[in-house]
Scaffold this active site. Sequence first.
Site, PDB file in Angstrom:
ATOM      1  N   PHE A 130      42.846  46.165  40.658  1.00 31.07           N
ATOM      2  CA  PHE A 130      42.311  45.294  41.940  1.00 31.07           C
ATOM      3  C   PHE A 130      41.203  44.602  41.237  1.00 31.07           C
ATOM      4  O   PHE A 130      40.224  45.228  40.824  1.00 31.07           O
ATOM      5  CB  PHE A 130      42.018  46.126  43.042  1.00 31.07           C
ATOM      6  CG  PHE A 130      41.322  45.530  43.932  1.00 31.07           C
ATOM      7  CD1 PHE A 130      42.340  44.983  45.100  1.00 31.07           C
ATOM      8  CD2 PHE A 130      40.093  45.505  44.415  1.00 31.07           C
ATOM      9  CE1 PHE A 130      41.694  44.052  45.828  1.00 31.07           C
ATOM     10  CE2 PHE A 130      39.326  44.931  45.285  1.00 31.07           C
ATOM     11  CZ  PHE A 130      40.316  44.096  46.253  1.00 31.07           C
ATOM     12  N   ASP A 215      36.226  44.541  34.063  1.00 31.95           N
ATOM     13  CA  ASP A 215      35.697  44.384  35.461  1.00 31.95           C
ATOM     14  C   ASP A 215      35.280  45.690  35.852  1.00 31.95           C
ATOM     15  O   ASP A 215      35.959  46.806  36.067  1.00 31.95           O
ATOM     16  CB  ASP A 215      37.254  44.426  36.302  1.00 31.95           C
ATOM     17  CG  ASP A 215      36.946  44.135  37.841  1.00 31.95           C
ATOM     18  OD1 ASP A 215      36.061  44.553  38.293  1.00 31.95           O
ATOM     19  OD2 ASP A 215      37.739  43.876  38.755  1.00 31.95           O
ATOM     20  N   LYS A 244      29.055  45.139  43.768  1.00 30.88           N
ATOM     21  CA  LYS A 244      28.929  46.392  44.566  1.00 30.88           C
ATOM     22  C   LYS A 244      27.388  46.897  44.390  1.00 30.88           C
ATOM     23  O   LYS A 244      26.449  46.359  44.895  1.00 30.88           O
ATOM     24  CB  LYS A 244      30.182  47.400  44.209  1.00 30.88           C
ATOM     25  CG  LYS A 244      31.314  46.600  44.632  1.00 30.88           C
ATOM     26  CD  LYS A 244      32.274  48.097  44.709  1.00 30.88           C
ATOM     27  CE  LYS A 244      33.701  47.454  44.949  1.00 30.88           C
ATOM     28  NZ  LYS A 244      33.815  47.163  46.551  1.00 30.88           N
TER      29      LYS A 244
END
Length: 396
Positions: A130, A215, A244
């Site tokens: 993802f 990532d 985040k």
Amino acid sequence: MTITPLMPVYPRCGVRPVRGEGCYLIGERGERYLDFASGIAVNLLGHGHPELVKAIADQAATLMHVSNLYGSPQGEAFAQKLVDRTFADTVFFTNSGAEAVECAIKAARRYHHVNGNPNRTKIISFTNAFHGRTLGTISATNQPKMRDGFEPLLPGFEVVAFNDLEAARAAVDANTAGFLVEPVQGEGGMTPAKPEFLQGLRQICDEQGLLLILDEVQCGYCRTGTFFAHEQYGITPDIMAVAKGIGGGFPLGACLATEEAAKGMVAGTHGSTYGGNPLAMAAAEAVFRVAVNDEFLSNVQTMAARLRQAIEQMMPNHDSVFDSTRGLGLMIGIKLKDAVEARAFVAHLRDNHGLLTVAAGENVVRILPPLVIDDSHVAECVEKLSAGARTYEAAQ
């Protein structure tokens, strides 16, 4: 008209938070929730941390936003901190993780373009990955729930099996630009990469002139007990996407790169209206001051070990619900037995026991607490998990 004012792309539940206090969220009826989802790994300092709140308030009263056409004392200072603490030589600030991944993909393609290899555009990514919800990032995953209905997707991506080094090696051809991989897959099921897999990807890149793009949007920024997860694998990337936790709740992402990997990213090749504005930099500086130090990271490691051990000690008492644990640091996944569906169990914990968690792929419940938890939060989480399993079993 039946459509809601907020576009109904989220299956929103009945929890409606209006306030946060440390590791807790308070709903509009005054109900309290132990927040072990933390905005999906965002609120690493919990809610209302005084240093973060003060930094944002002070900066908001001073200067919130200016265009990136002007000099950025705040951005330059914070980028230097990231450069000093990581493999990177340069940083581009974004508003989100998906934008950071997009920047990473563009940087990789530009690298080969300016090196005289414009055909090297293919990014090899991995099953269950993802990387975000933009058209470019959904093109880099094989998950139908992300892609269905959005075709045609962008060309130039090939997805091979995660943790399968030989499949990755076999996918490399004359058009390959590099690999895009999460050291720990979050949404895909809280699955850490095998050390030999990440180390092997690094070796392939070195041998064949490719770029390794990590990532670390979810697994980075202290979440696993080191500043970034790849530090535990003994490798460094060429490019890395971060988001985040970096803003502790303020929207912020970053694309970090070596000077060599970023050689194609010259003036005019990329941009952002809001990325790295003074307000974002003030939030990031506050998070960095609190979290990026040995004492904080050591406490993350201690709490992670205690929480995982306590969960594993509790699990045999509910062996019709829990299967196993996985993950790294305070990125803990609980795989459920096939008869228990993760989304249903997450809802049960939330609605009946005041514990917020997040479902992930492979029937896994994500435990993503704020990184400031203490022993009392560990005990409360395990107590609620156990009570949730007991009442869930009784209801079946």
